[in-house]
Design a protein around this motif. Structure first.
Motif, PDB file in Angstrom:
ATOM      1  N   LEU A 101      -8.077  -1.654   5.231  1.00 16.56           N
ATOM      2  CA  LEU A 101      -7.890  -0.912   3.982  1.00 16.56           C
ATOM      3  C   LEU A 101      -8.752   0.348   3.914  1.00 16.56           C
ATOM      4  O   LEU A 101      -8.446   1.277   3.157  1.00 16.56           O
ATOM      5  CB  LEU A 101      -8.202  -1.805   2.778  1.00 16.56           C
ATOM      6  N   GLU A 102      -9.837   0.380   4.694  1.00 17.93           N
ATOM      7  CA  GLU A 102     -10.690   1.571   4.712  1.00 17.93           C
ATOM      8  C   GLU A 102      -9.915   2.813   5.165  1.00 17.93           C
ATOM      9  O   GLU A 102     -10.259   3.938   4.805  1.00 17.93           O
ATOM     10  CB  GLU A 102     -11.897   1.337   5.624  1.00 17.93           C
ATOM     11  N   TYR A 103      -8.858   2.587   5.943  1.00 17.48           N
ATOM     12  CA  TYR A 103      -8.051   3.717   6.416  1.00 17.48           C
ATOM     13  C   TYR A 103      -7.182   4.307   5.305  1.00 17.48           C
ATOM     14  O   TYR A 103      -6.609   5.384   5.483  1.00 17.48           O
ATOM     15  CB  TYR A 103      -7.161   3.284   7.590  1.00 17.48           C
ATOM     16  N   THR A 104      -7.085   3.603   4.171  1.00 21.87           N
ATOM     17  CA  THR A 104      -6.298   4.137   3.044  1.00 21.87           C
ATOM     18  C   THR A 104      -7.138   5.025   2.140  1.00 21.87           C
ATOM     19  O   THR A 104      -6.606   5.637   1.211  1.00 21.87           O
ATOM     20  CB  THR A 104      -5.699   2.988   2.199  1.00 21.87           C
ATOM     21  N   ASN A 105      -8.448   5.115   2.381  1.00 19.41           N
ATOM     22  CA  ASN A 105      -9.333   5.901   1.504  1.00 19.41           C
ATOM     23  C   ASN A 105      -8.909   7.362   1.408  1.00 19.41           C
ATOM     24  O   ASN A 105      -9.051   7.998   0.360  1.00 19.41           O
ATOM     25  CB  ASN A 105     -10.779   5.814   1.990  1.00 19.41           C
ATOM     26  N   ALA A 106      -8.387   7.880   2.514  1.00 26.09           N
ATOM     27  CA  ALA A 106      -7.969   9.285   2.519  1.00 26.09           C
ATOM     28  C   ALA A 106      -6.695   9.494   1.694  1.00 26.09           C
ATOM     29  O   ALA A 106      -6.337  10.631   1.390  1.00 26.09           O
ATOM     30  CB  ALA A 106      -7.744   9.763   3.955  1.00 26.09           C
ATOM     31  N   TYR A 107      -6.020   8.416   1.359  1.00 24.20           N
ATOM     32  CA  TYR A 107      -4.759   8.510   0.610  1.00 24.20           C
ATOM     33  C   TYR A 107      -4.833   7.622  -0.635  1.00 24.20           C
ATOM     34  O   TYR A 107      -3.871   6.948  -0.995  1.00 24.20           O
ATOM     35  CB  TYR A 107      -3.586   8.072   1.499  1.00 24.20           C
ATOM     36  N   LYS A 108      -6.001   7.651  -1.309  1.00 27.15           N
ATOM     37  CA  LYS A 108      -6.247   6.697  -2.392  1.00 27.15           C
ATOM     38  C   LYS A 108      -5.295   6.889  -3.575  1.00 27.15           C
ATOM     39  O   LYS A 108      -4.913   5.922  -4.234  1.00 27.15           O
ATOM     40  CB  LYS A 108      -7.697   6.778  -2.858  1.00 27.15           C
ATOM     41  N   TRP A 109      -4.891   8.144  -3.867  1.00 25.95           N
ATOM     42  CA  TRP A 109      -4.004   8.365  -5.006  1.00 25.95           C
ATOM     43  C   TRP A 109      -2.615   7.786  -4.741  1.00 25.95           C
ATOM     44  O   TRP A 109      -1.987   7.230  -5.647  1.00 25.95           O
ATOM     45  CB  TRP A 109      -3.920   9.850  -5.342  1.00 25.95           C
ATOM     46  N   THR A 110      -2.170   7.906  -3.513  1.00 24.98           N
ATOM     47  CA  THR A 110      -0.899   7.273  -3.145  1.00 24.98           C
ATOM     48  C   THR A 110      -1.029   5.758  -3.225  1.00 24.98           C
ATOM     49  O   THR A 110      -0.121   5.061  -3.701  1.00 24.98           O
ATOM     50  CB  THR A 110      -0.482   7.693  -1.722  1.00 24.98           C
ATOM     51  N   PHE A 111      -2.167   5.256  -2.749  1.00 30.65           N
ATOM     52  CA  PHE A 111      -2.436   3.812  -2.800  1.00 30.65           C
ATOM     53  C   PHE A 111      -2.397   3.313  -4.246  1.00 30.65           C
ATOM     54  O   PHE A 111      -1.766   2.292  -4.551  1.00 30.65           O
ATOM     55  CB  PHE A 111      -3.797   3.537  -2.155  1.00 30.65           C
ATOM     56  N   TYR A 112      -3.054   4.064  -5.141  1.00 31.82           N
ATOM     57  CA  TYR A 112      -3.078   3.667  -6.558  1.00 31.82           C
ATOM     58  C   TYR A 112      -1.676   3.731  -7.172  1.00 31.82           C
ATOM     59  O   TYR A 112      -1.290   2.857  -7.959  1.00 31.82           O
ATOM     60  CB  TYR A 112      -4.023   4.566  -7.354  1.00 31.82           C
ATOM     61  N   PHE A 113      -0.938   4.787  -6.837  1.00 30.68           N
ATOM     62  CA  PHE A 113       0.408   4.931  -7.393  1.00 30.68           C
ATOM     63  C   PHE A 113       1.303   3.757  -6.994  1.00 30.68           C
ATOM     64  O   PHE A 113       2.046   3.214  -7.829  1.00 30.68           O
ATOM     65  CB  PHE A 113       1.052   6.239  -6.934  1.00 30.68           C
ATOM     66  N   VAL A 114       1.234   3.371  -5.719  1.00 28.97           N
ATOM     67  CA  VAL A 114       2.051   2.255  -5.249  1.00 28.97           C
ATOM     68  C   VAL A 114       1.647   0.979  -5.981  1.00 28.97           C
ATOM     69  O   VAL A 114       2.497   0.154  -6.342  1.00 28.97           O
ATOM     70  CB  VAL A 114       1.924   2.086  -3.714  1.00 28.97           C
ATOM     71  N   GLY A 115       0.340   0.824  -6.223  1.00 26.00           N
ATOM     72  CA  GLY A 115      -0.136  -0.344  -6.966  1.00 26.00           C
ATOM     73  C   GLY A 115       0.391  -0.367  -8.394  1.00 26.00           C
ATOM     74  O   GLY A 115       0.835  -1.417  -8.890  1.00 26.00           O
ATOM     75  N   VAL A 116       0.365   0.802  -9.063  1.00 26.67           N
ATOM     76  CA  VAL A 116       0.884   0.895 -10.433  1.00 26.67           C
ATOM     77  C   VAL A 116       2.390   0.615 -10.454  1.00 26.67           C
ATOM     78  O   VAL A 116       2.898  -0.082 -11.351  1.00 26.67           O
ATOM     79  CB  VAL A 116       0.587   2.290 -11.025  1.00 26.67           C
ATOM     80  N   ALA A 117       3.092   1.146  -9.465  1.00 29.93           N
ATOM     81  CA  ALA A 117       4.539   0.908  -9.379  1.00 29.93           C
ATOM     82  C   ALA A 117       4.836  -0.576  -9.225  1.00 29.93           C
ATOM     83  O   ALA A 117       5.803  -1.093  -9.797  1.00 29.93           O
ATOM     84  CB  ALA A 117       5.132   1.690  -8.211  1.00 29.93           C
ATOM     85  N   ALA A 118       3.986  -1.279  -8.453  1.00 29.13           N
ATOM     86  CA  ALA A 118       4.166  -2.720  -8.273  1.00 29.13           C
ATOM     87  C   ALA A 118       4.011  -3.452  -9.610  1.00 29.13           C
ATOM     88  O   ALA A 118       4.764  -4.390  -9.910  1.00 29.13           O
ATOM     89  CB  ALA A 118       3.157  -3.245  -7.255  1.00 29.13           C
ATOM     90  N   VAL A 119       3.037  -3.008 -10.420  1.00 24.78           N
ATOM     91  CA  VAL A 119       2.829  -3.634 -11.742  1.00 24.78           C
ATOM     92  C   VAL A 119       4.039  -3.395 -12.645  1.00 24.78           C
ATOM     93  O   VAL A 119       4.548  -4.328 -13.300  1.00 24.78           O
ATOM     94  CB  VAL A 119       1.552  -3.071 -12.404  1.00 24.78           C
ATOM     95  N   LEU A 120       4.523  -2.149 -12.692  1.00 22.07           N
ATOM     96  CA  LEU A 120       5.666  -1.822 -13.550  1.00 22.07           C
ATOM     97  C   LEU A 120       6.910  -2.591 -13.138  1.00 22.07           C
ATOM     98  O   LEU A 120       7.683  -3.062 -13.997  1.00 22.07           O
ATOM     99  CB  LEU A 120       5.937  -0.319 -13.503  1.00 22.07           C
ATOM    100  N   LEU A 121       7.108  -2.744 -11.835  1.00 25.54           N
ATOM    101  CA  LEU A 121       8.286  -3.468 -11.353  1.00 25.54           C
ATOM    102  C   LEU A 121       8.259  -4.929 -11.788  1.00 25.54           C
ATOM    103  O   LEU A 121       9.312  -5.532 -12.046  1.00 25.54           O
ATOM    104  CB  LEU A 121       8.380  -3.375  -9.823  1.00 25.54           C
ATOM    105  N   SER A 122       7.058  -5.501 -11.875  1.00 21.48           N
ATOM    106  CA  SER A 122       6.951  -6.894 -12.303  1.00 21.48           C
ATOM    107  C   SER A 122       7.380  -7.052 -13.762  1.00 21.48           C
ATOM    108  O   SER A 122       8.022  -8.044 -14.128  1.00 21.48           O
ATOM    109  CB  SER A 122       5.518  -7.397 -12.111  1.00 21.48           C
ATOM    110  N   PHE A 123       7.066  -6.057 -14.605  1.00 20.48           N
ATOM    111  CA  PHE A 123       7.475  -6.117 -16.015  1.00 20.48           C
ATOM    112  C   PHE A 123       8.972  -5.822 -16.177  1.00 20.48           C
ATOM    113  O   PHE A 123       9.643  -6.431 -17.009  1.00 20.48           O
ATOM    114  CB  PHE A 123       6.641  -5.152 -16.860  1.00 20.48           C
ATOM    115  N   PHE A 124       9.484  -4.891 -15.369  1.00 20.06           N
ATOM    116  CA  PHE A 124      10.922  -4.621 -15.407  1.00 20.06           C
ATOM    117  C   PHE A 124      11.718  -5.866 -15.039  1.00 20.06           C
ATOM    118  O   PHE A 124      12.801  -6.121 -15.581  1.00 20.06           O
ATOM    119  CB  PHE A 124      11.280  -3.483 -14.447  1.00 20.06           C
ATOM    120  N   ALA A 125      11.176  -6.640 -14.108  1.00 18.67           N
ATOM    121  CA  ALA A 125      11.873  -7.842 -13.649  1.00 18.67           C
ATOM    122  C   ALA A 125      12.051  -8.850 -14.776  1.00 18.67           C
ATOM    123  O   ALA A 125      13.085  -9.525 -14.864  1.00 18.67           O
ATOM    124  CB  ALA A 125      11.104  -8.469 -12.485  1.00 18.67           C
ATOM    125  N   VAL A 126      11.035  -8.977 -15.645  1.00 19.60           N
ATOM    126  CA  VAL A 126      11.106  -9.939 -16.757  1.00 19.60           C
ATOM    127  C   VAL A 126      12.033  -9.432 -17.860  1.00 19.60           C
ATOM    128  O   VAL A 126      12.696 -10.218 -18.551  1.00 19.60           O
ATOM    129  CB  VAL A 126       9.700 -10.198 -17.317  1.00 19.60           C
TER     130      VAL A 126
END
Length: 590
Positions: A18-43
């Motif tokens: 995961l240390e290799y994702t530090n250079a792309y942390k904003w993309t990493f965070y965005f994908v994480g937020v998208a994962a959260v939103l998708l879980s709520f859309f599913a319900v």
């Protein structure tokens, strides 16, 4: 390299990855937020389905039905958009990470000393640098974020189910422990199975790469049938490794599917009884929603197991790649002296060395080459001649003694500047699958084509190169197979000459070249050794006679030293006997 274990997951290794994702942390965070939103859309989908049934279909309200259908369509569109962004950026992140890892790996391997490559199979290293690293990308594209998304979806779904009906939820949870246990066992078994698969892939790559490279030997010695049988054996082990993963999948997924079906049956049975009894808490819409919600709860479990397979394969690959990155096999570059020119005075002081521990090849070698001298080294095969030239530019570390250039220990000179002043032409010439020009310059930005052409004219090889289709742009293919051994050696001489070295090292073997190429090589040798210190493993009498000094080696020691004339004066001398066996016939034909 970390030892293989049956543990389902290596968090220390994962954290390092995961240390290799530090250079792309904003993309990493965005994908994480998208994962959260998708879980709520599913319900939202099963909830809207429940409301639609209870508030519009059962009471037969057409306007409400159109409203809920439109709302479900809007939610679906949002879910599609975020699903697209989630998948795209998760894959993008994976490719960025493996690009960085591959660059680090290749840069690390460039610093390895020759001993590491002597002991490592090329096919195995290629597997690590190509297919293993590509497998790591799947951790991000199909593993990590997909698992996080599924886990979030399960948590949200379970919370919503409890909110709607805790009794129906408990029915669903009766089956859950069984699936969780099966998933855990499945993960452990699959980790071991995938480690075996990666091992067999590396073995297969190594075998195929070596046999294709050495196909000429295989055919000349009629070993096709034997090599075919060995390939079938290795390929069968590879197949068995994959079959083991198929076996575990064949057991797990039917069990998971059966569990889902049993859960749906329980929901319909209990929920149906409650509806028929007139319960207000459980409606027809709730039953339909729970059927879909239970699928959402169990489907991620099955998918998580499948994605965990992908994650495990990526982790196994990462473990192997990091094993190479953690390997300390580079030459210690502790020198601080930067040089841009050398006079070329070389001195070996009591040098001891061996390629294998406790198997000494050089046993206390001492000699001195003055500036501008040509020193020839002669001796029987295995005497240690090639070892001397391997040590001069620190391709290997000596065991004891010192190697001095211009009175400075080579360990005190930076590796890059030391090697930039020494050019080596080996007997086994290696050419890349590229043009002649690029094989000569090795893409050095300061060596122009005009410089190469002039150098080729200087040493007499321009005519030979110009006669080839495309001249200097002629592609010699892999390992230079489009050229003869003599032509390859001429290219190597020109490569050394254009680098303008202070010291030249030659293994000038001509045993397998025609007389025309041999004459060109001899002329090239005379030209490029002028005005610079040269160490030559001499195979021709002309080189031996012209040498300012001859080192005669036997069994890792210098047994005699002097000029050609001086050494011939020694009665029963080693060189005199060698001359009578190796060189006298050549002299008689001159």
């Amino acid at each position: 390299m970390a030892a293989s274990t049956g543990n389902a997951f290596d968090f220390k290794l994962f954290k390092r990855l995961l240390e290799y994702t530090n250079a792309y942390k904003w993309t990493f965070y965005f994908v994480g937020v998208a994962a959260v939103l998708l879980s709520f859309f599913a319900v939202l989908r099963p909830y809207l389905l429940q409301v639609t049934i209870d508030n519009s279909i059962v009471p037969q309200d057409n306007d409400q039905l159109i409203f809920y259908i439109s709302l479900m369509g809007g939610i679906l569109m949002l879910e599609v958009i975020f699903q697209f962004l989630f998948i795209y950026f998760a894959n993008w992140l994976g490719q960025e990470v493996i690009r960085d890892i591959r660059v680090n790996l290749f840069e690390h391997m460039l610093e390895f000393k020759m001993k590491y490559f002597d002991n490592s199979a090329v096919g195995r290293l290629v597997t690590r640098a190509v297919s293993d690293i590509e497998t790591i990308a799947s951790i991000f594209s199909q593993g990590l974020f997909m698992i996080i998304s599924d886990l979030l979806k399960m948590i949200v779904v379970l919370g919503f189910m409890f909110y709607q009906s805790w009794k129906l939820t408990l029915l669903v949870l009766l089956i859950l422990p069984f699936i969780l246990y099966a998933t855990r066992v499945f993960q452990k078994k699959m980790k071991l199975a995938f480690e075996e698969v990666r091992t067999q892939v590396a073995n297969l790559n190594t075998f195929v790469q070596e046999r294709i490279t050495g196909m000429k030997i295989v055919q000349l010695f009629t070993r096709e049938e034997r090599e075919y049988e060995k390939f079938k054996e290795i390929n069968d082990k590879h197949r068995k490794g994959w079959i083991k993963t198929v076996w575990y999948n064949s057991i797990f997924f039917p069990i998971a599917e059966m569990s889902t079906s049993i859960t749906i049956g329980l929901i319909v049975w209990y929920g149906g009884l409650r509806v028929m009894a007139g319960s207000e808490a459980i409606t027809l819409g709730v039953i339909v929603a729970f059927i879909e919600l239970s699928q959402m709860l169990f489907r991620p479990l099955r998918q998580i197991a499948d994605k965990f397979n992908t994650l495990q394969m990526g982790m196994v690959a990462a473990n192997r790649v990091f094993g190479i990155l953690d390997t300390k096999a580079s030459i210690a570059d502790n020198g601080t002296l930067e040089i841009d020119h050398l006079k070329g005075e070389i001195e070996f002081e009591n040098v001891h060395f061996g390629y294998i521990e406790k198997e000494e090849v050089l046993k206390g070698i001492s000699f001195k080459a003055q500036e501008g001298e040509t020193v020839a080294i002669v001796g029987a095969t295995g005497a240690g001649k090639s070892t001397i030239i391997n040590l001069l530019n620190r391709s290997y570390e000596i065991w004891d003694g010192r190697i001095l250039i211009d009175g400075v220990d080579t360990k005190d000179i930076t590796l890059r500047s030391l090697r930039s002043q020494i050019a080596i032409v080996l007997q086994d010439v290696f050419l890349f699958a590229d043009t002649i020009l690029n094989n000569i310059t090795l893409n050095h930005p300061e060596i122009t084509k005009e410089t190469v052409v002039q150098a080729a004219k200087d040493i007499g090889v321009h005519e030979f190169i110009s006669s080839l289709p495309g001249g200097y742009d002629y592609n010699v293919k892999e390992r230079g197979v489009m050229l003869s051994s003599g032509q390859r050696q001429l290219i190597a001489f020109l490569r050394a000459y254009v680098s303008n070295p202070s010291i030249l090292v030659l293994d000038e073997a001509t045993s397998s070249v025609d007389s025309y190429s041999e004459q060109l090589i001899q002329d090239a040798t005379d030209k490029i050794t002028q005005g610079r210190t040269s160490i030559v493993i001499a195979h021709r009498l002309a080189t031996v006679k012209k040498a300012d000094k001859i080192l005669v080696m036997d069994a890792g020691k210098i047994v005699e030293m002097g000029t050609h004339h001086e050494l011939l004066q020694k009665t029963d001398g080693y060189y005199k006997k060698l001359y009578e066996v190796q060189f006298m016939q050549e002299e008689e034909t001159l």
